[in-house]
Each structure stands twice: as structure tokens, then as C-alpha cells.
Design a protein around this motif. Structure first.
Motif, PDB file in Angstrom:
ATOM      1  N   UNK A 191     -19.118  53.760  -5.688  1.00 24.19           N
ATOM      2  CA  UNK A 191     -18.172  52.697  -5.347  1.00 24.19           C
ATOM      3  C   UNK A 191     -18.592  51.355  -5.928  1.00 24.19           C
ATOM      4  N   UNK A 192     -19.882  51.046  -5.864  1.00 22.26           N
ATOM      5  CA  UNK A 192     -20.365  49.786  -6.427  1.00 22.26           C
ATOM      6  C   UNK A 192     -20.220  49.782  -7.948  1.00 22.26           C
ATOM      7  N   UNK A 193     -20.470  50.926  -8.584  1.00 23.47           N
ATOM      8  CA  UNK A 193     -20.278  51.019 -10.027  1.00 23.47           C
ATOM      9  C   UNK A 193     -18.819  50.835 -10.410  1.00 23.47           C
ATOM     10  N   UNK A 194     -17.926  51.408  -9.614  1.00 20.42           N
ATOM     11  CA  UNK A 194     -16.491  51.259  -9.875  1.00 20.42           C
ATOM     12  C   UNK A 194     -16.064  49.805  -9.756  1.00 20.42           C
ATOM     13  N   UNK A 195     -16.670  49.078  -8.812  1.00 14.49           N
ATOM     14  CA  UNK A 195     -16.374  47.645  -8.665  1.00 14.49           C
ATOM     15  C   UNK A 195     -16.734  46.890  -9.939  1.00 14.49           C
ATOM     16  N   UNK A 196     -17.920  47.167 -10.480  1.00 18.97           N
ATOM     17  CA  UNK A 196     -18.320  46.510 -11.714  1.00 18.97           C
ATOM     18  C   UNK A 196     -17.421  46.855 -12.880  1.00 18.97           C
ATOM     19  N   UNK A 197     -17.075  48.141 -12.993  1.00 18.60           N
ATOM     20  CA  UNK A 197     -16.177  48.563 -14.066  1.00 18.60           C
ATOM     21  C   UNK A 197     -14.811  47.882 -13.966  1.00 18.60           C
ATOM     22  N   UNK A 198     -14.261  47.883 -12.762  1.00 11.76           N
ATOM     23  CA  UNK A 198     -12.924  47.329 -12.561  1.00 11.76           C
ATOM     24  C   UNK A 198     -12.850  45.856 -12.940  1.00 11.76           C
ATOM     25  N   UNK A 199     -13.715  45.041 -12.339  1.00 15.90           N
ATOM     26  CA  UNK A 199     -13.638  43.602 -12.574  1.00 15.90           C
ATOM     27  C   UNK A 199     -14.093  43.237 -13.979  1.00 15.90           C
ATOM     28  N   UNK A 200     -15.056  43.992 -14.517  1.00 13.95           N
ATOM     29  CA  UNK A 200     -15.477  43.738 -15.882  1.00 13.95           C
ATOM     30  C   UNK A 200     -14.352  43.973 -16.879  1.00 13.95           C
ATOM     31  N   UNK A 208     -31.207  56.989  -6.724  1.00 19.02           N
ATOM     32  CA  UNK A 208     -31.820  55.743  -7.187  1.00 19.02           C
ATOM     33  C   UNK A 208     -31.237  55.320  -8.528  1.00 19.02           C
ATOM     34  N   UNK A 209     -31.132  56.268  -9.457  1.00 19.72           N
ATOM     35  CA  UNK A 209     -30.575  55.974 -10.775  1.00 19.72           C
ATOM     36  C   UNK A 209     -29.120  55.516 -10.655  1.00 19.72           C
ATOM     37  N   UNK A 210     -28.365  56.131  -9.744  1.00 26.44           N
ATOM     38  CA  UNK A 210     -26.962  55.756  -9.555  1.00 26.44           C
ATOM     39  C   UNK A 210     -26.843  54.305  -9.103  1.00 26.44           C
ATOM     40  N   UNK A 211     -27.725  53.863  -8.216  1.00 28.52           N
ATOM     41  CA  UNK A 211     -27.704  52.464  -7.787  1.00 28.52           C
ATOM     42  C   UNK A 211     -28.099  51.534  -8.936  1.00 28.52           C
ATOM     43  N   UNK A 212     -29.044  51.965  -9.755  1.00 27.63           N
ATOM     44  CA  UNK A 212     -29.445  51.160 -10.905  1.00 27.63           C
ATOM     45  C   UNK A 212     -28.294  51.042 -11.902  1.00 27.63           C
ATOM     46  N   UNK A 213     -27.587  52.152 -12.140  1.00 27.36           N
ATOM     47  CA  UNK A 213     -26.418  52.126 -13.028  1.00 27.36           C
ATOM     48  C   UNK A 213     -25.355  51.193 -12.465  1.00 27.36           C
ATOM     49  N   UNK A 214     -25.128  51.267 -11.149  1.00 27.73           N
ATOM     50  CA  UNK A 214     -24.148  50.390 -10.512  1.00 27.73           C
ATOM     51  C   UNK A 214     -24.530  48.924 -10.711  1.00 27.73           C
ATOM     52  N   UNK A 215     -25.813  48.618 -10.515  1.00 24.59           N
ATOM     53  CA  UNK A 215     -26.269  47.238 -10.718  1.00 24.59           C
ATOM     54  C   UNK A 215     -26.031  46.807 -12.165  1.00 24.59           C
ATOM     55  N   UNK A 251     -26.190  46.350  -4.706  1.00 19.42           N
ATOM     56  CA  UNK A 251     -26.747  47.456  -5.492  1.00 19.42           C
ATOM     57  C   UNK A 251     -28.258  47.340  -5.614  1.00 19.42           C
ATOM     58  N   UNK A 252     -28.759  46.119  -5.842  1.00 15.95           N
ATOM     59  CA  UNK A 252     -30.203  45.924  -5.971  1.00 15.95           C
ATOM     60  C   UNK A 252     -30.915  46.208  -4.651  1.00 15.95           C
ATOM     61  N   UNK A 253     -30.374  45.670  -3.547  1.00 17.32           N
ATOM     62  CA  UNK A 253     -30.986  45.905  -2.239  1.00 17.32           C
ATOM     63  C   UNK A 253     -30.949  47.366  -1.844  1.00 17.32           C
ATOM     64  N   UNK A 254     -29.814  48.022  -2.122  1.00 18.34           N
ATOM     65  CA  UNK A 254     -29.686  49.438  -1.788  1.00 18.34           C
ATOM     66  C   UNK A 254     -30.653  50.293  -2.614  1.00 18.34           C
ATOM     67  N   UNK A 255     -30.814  49.961  -3.893  1.00 22.71           N
ATOM     68  CA  UNK A 255     -31.734  50.714  -4.743  1.00 22.71           C
ATOM     69  C   UNK A 255     -33.163  50.597  -4.230  1.00 22.71           C
ATOM     70  N   UNK A 256     -33.560  49.384  -3.834  1.00 22.73           N
ATOM     71  CA  UNK A 256     -34.915  49.178  -3.323  1.00 22.73           C
ATOM     72  C   UNK A 256     -35.126  49.925  -2.012  1.00 22.73           C
ATOM     73  N   UNK A 257     -34.140  49.833  -1.112  1.00 26.65           N
ATOM     74  CA  UNK A 257     -34.261  50.506   0.184  1.00 26.65           C
ATOM     75  C   UNK A 257     -34.293  52.014   0.016  1.00 26.65           C
ATOM     76  N   UNK A 258     -33.447  52.546  -0.863  1.00 32.70           N
ATOM     77  CA  UNK A 258     -33.417  53.993  -1.056  1.00 32.70           C
ATOM     78  C   UNK A 258     -34.715  54.479  -1.688  1.00 32.70           C
ATOM     79  N   UNK A 259     -35.233  53.732  -2.637  1.00 29.92           N
ATOM     80  CA  UNK A 259     -36.491  54.127  -3.273  1.00 29.92           C
ATOM     81  C   UNK A 259     -37.618  54.211  -2.248  1.00 29.92           C
ATOM     82  N   UNK A 260     -37.557  53.348  -1.246  1.00 31.35           N
ATOM     83  CA  UNK A 260     -38.598  53.316  -0.223  1.00 31.35           C
ATOM     84  C   UNK A 260     -38.372  54.338   0.890  1.00 31.35           C
TER      85      UNK A 260
END
Length: 307
Positions: free
Chosen positions: A79-88, A199-206, A229-238
Motif C-alpha cells: 500500500x505504501x509503495x502504491x502511494x508513492x507510485x500514484x503520486x509520483x 523488509x525489502x518490500x518496505x525498503x522498496x516502498x520507501x 515506510x522507514x519506521x515500519x522497515x526498522x521496526x520489522x527488521x527488529x
């Protein structure tokens, strides 16, 4: 939220307003008012924040929602990746909406069509409810109805929603390559993401949101999305290594935390994005919110153990 008016579009503004139309708006205006009102309700199925809220709740609840916690986290990243794609893409093409549109901003591609394809398509690929054929049928029906609603409501041309669905399918296909394909059982999920894939999916979204910020630096939704996306990636990695092992007891604590905590966190994040003009603050709130939401199941489990 800061948006560039279509009249200031750097590229698409020079095109004739109806250049993308094929008579669909005239057809939509001929439909009964009751049918148009019904489509006004249907279009909510593609609302980005409602979809993100739903998948966040599924993440907190865990397997009882029909999604594994890894699957729900992966869907959130989609969903976060789709947000970036859409507005970009909207700001890159800068094409106006149809005349007399009730919504502001650019029209190509349709964010509802793109987001609905990614969200509902992703959930269908990751969930365990129903048979595979039935899940695909439901997702296809939702995407078709939401896409049609955007044309019927006069906020998009047909080509906008077709492009949105096409981009959504391509993005979803690319992202699912990060996941492990499941068996052929008719009630099994199509894909089962690993912890590292999430983790990679959150990084791609960011990365997608950051890229979109290069063409729309003042877009508050993108600032919030980048932080989330950055906060979620860090939390998920941990915490991701014990996500699916955390079980929520059926007590009042999970109900209160899920029913109050998730809406309050998301509502606060959206409010900050809407009201604050400080970009760094919006990104920071998104990061704290994204990390907090992914840590929520562990907070709920800890509260339950103390009871």
C-alpha cells in the motif's frame, strides 16, 4: 495538503482538456442519479487510508484475520509503495481531471484504480479465506467496480483508470517475486513472504515514495509515507522474527488497544500531514507512527500477560 492546481501543470496543461476522453463522461451523465450515488459508496473501497487501516488491523490481530502477520505487513508495504507510485506518476504527467470534477489534483493515472488493484490483489494473493478462484473473482470485481465508479463520478477519464489498473498489476507482479510461491492447494495463499521479503518490500516502498518526492516535494502524503515506510522497515527488521509467534489473548486489552490505538495512531498521523507545513516533522511523525503500529501486537501481548 499542498497540491499543484491543474492550471499550473508543467506538461499536461497544454493538452486539450478532453484529449483523453472517448465519450465516457457524457455516458456517465446520462445514468440515473440513484446509480451514481451507489457508485459514490462503492468508490470508498479504494480509499487509500481505509485500506491501510484495514490491513493494519489485520496485522495486529494476526492469523485470525485470514492473513499471517508477515502477509499483513507485506500488504502494508504494498500500500505504501502504491502511494508513492500514484503520486509520483500523477505529478510527473500532470494531466488534469475532467471538467467539473468534484476532486482536486491531477487525474492520470487513477490513484483509486492503482491502489485498489495493489491492495485487493495483494490481500487475495496472501490470504487463506476461500478458494483461490473465489478470491481472485472477488478482487477482480472490486477493482472493476471501483475503477468504474471513478468514471461514473466524473473524476477520471477511462484511460486514467485503465492505466491505474495496468500499473497496479505490474507493480504487484514485480513485488510478489519477493515472496515464496505456495503450494497448489485451492485454499492456500498464492504467496508466502519471508521475513526478509517484508523488509525489502518496505525498503522498496520507501524508495518509491522518495522518488515521488523528487517531483512533488511539498506533497504531505508523500512525506508521511516516507516516514511510515522507514519506521515500519526498522521496526520489522527488529521485531519481525517473532511476529507470527505473538498471540493475542481474547481479552479486553487487545480489543481496546486495537479498537482505539490503531484509529488514534492513524488519525493523528493524517492530521499532522494535513495541518503541519514542517516537512521534517511530518516525516518524523510518520516514522514514529509506522514503527509504533508494527510494534502494537507486542504491546497488546504484554498487556494481556499482565492481566
Amino acid at each position: 495538503m499542498i497540491r499543484t492546481p491543474p492550471s499550473q501543470a508543467p506538461f499536461g496543461a497544454s493538452l486539450p482538456v478532453a484529449a483523453r476522453g472517448v465519450g465516457e463522461l457524457e455516458f456517465a451523465r446520462s445514468l440515473p442519479e440513484g446509480l451514481v450515488s451507489a457508485f459514490g459508496l462503492v468508490t470508498a473501497l479504494g480509499n487509500a487510508w481505509l485500506c491501510l487501516a484495514a490491513v493494519t488491523l489485520a496485522y495486529v490481530v494476526g492469523a485470525r484475520s485470514g492473513l499471517s502477520r508477515r502477509g499483513a505487513a507485506f500488504a502494508l508495504a504494498l500500500g505504501l509503495g502504491a502511494l508513492g507510485l500514484t503520486l509520483g506518476l500523477k505529478h510527473a504527467f500532470a494531466l488534469p481531471r475532467p471538467p467539473l470534477s468534484a476532486e482536486e489534483g491531477f487525474g492520470f493515472p487513477s490513484g483509486h484504480a492503482l491502489g485498489t488493484t495493489v491492495f485487493w490483489g495483494g490481500v487475495v494473493l496472501l490470504t487463506r479465506y476461500g478458494t483461490r478462484r473465489r478470491r481472485l473473482s472477488v478482487a477482480a470485481a472490486v477493482v472493476l467496480l471501483v475503477s468504474a465508479s471513478r468514471v461514473v463520478l466524473g473524476v477520471h477519464y477511462l484511460v486514467d483508470v485503465v492505466a491505474g489498473v495496468g500499473v497496479g498489476v505490474a507493480f504487484l507482479a514485480a513485488m510478489t517475486r519477493l515472496s515464496e510461491r505456495h503450494g497448489e492447494g485451492q485454499t492456500e495463499p498464492f504467496f508466502d513472504p519471508t521475513r526478509s521479503a517484508v523488509t525489502v518490500a518496505f525498503v522498496v516502498a520507501f524508495a518509491l515514495v522518495a522518488a515521488a518526492l523528487s517531483v512533488a516535494p511539498a506533497e504531505s502524503e508523500l512525506l508521511l509515507g516516507a516516514g511510515t515506510a522507514a519506521g515500519a522497515a526498522a521496526a520489522w527488521h527488529s521485531l519481525g522474527h517473532r511476529a507470527d509467534a505473538t498471540d493475542l489473548r481474547r481479552s479486553s486489552s487487545p480489543v481496546v488497544v486495537c479498537g482505539v490505538g490503531v484509529p488514534l495512531a492513524l488519525g493523528s498521523m493524517v492530521a499532522v500531514a494535513e495541518l503541519s507545513s514542517a516537512a521534517g516533522f511530518v516525516v518524523a511523525v510518520g516514522a514514529v507512527g509506522g514503527a509504533g503500529l508494527l510494534a502494537l501486537p507486542f504491546t497488546v501481548a504484554r498487556l494481556s500477560m499482565r492481566r
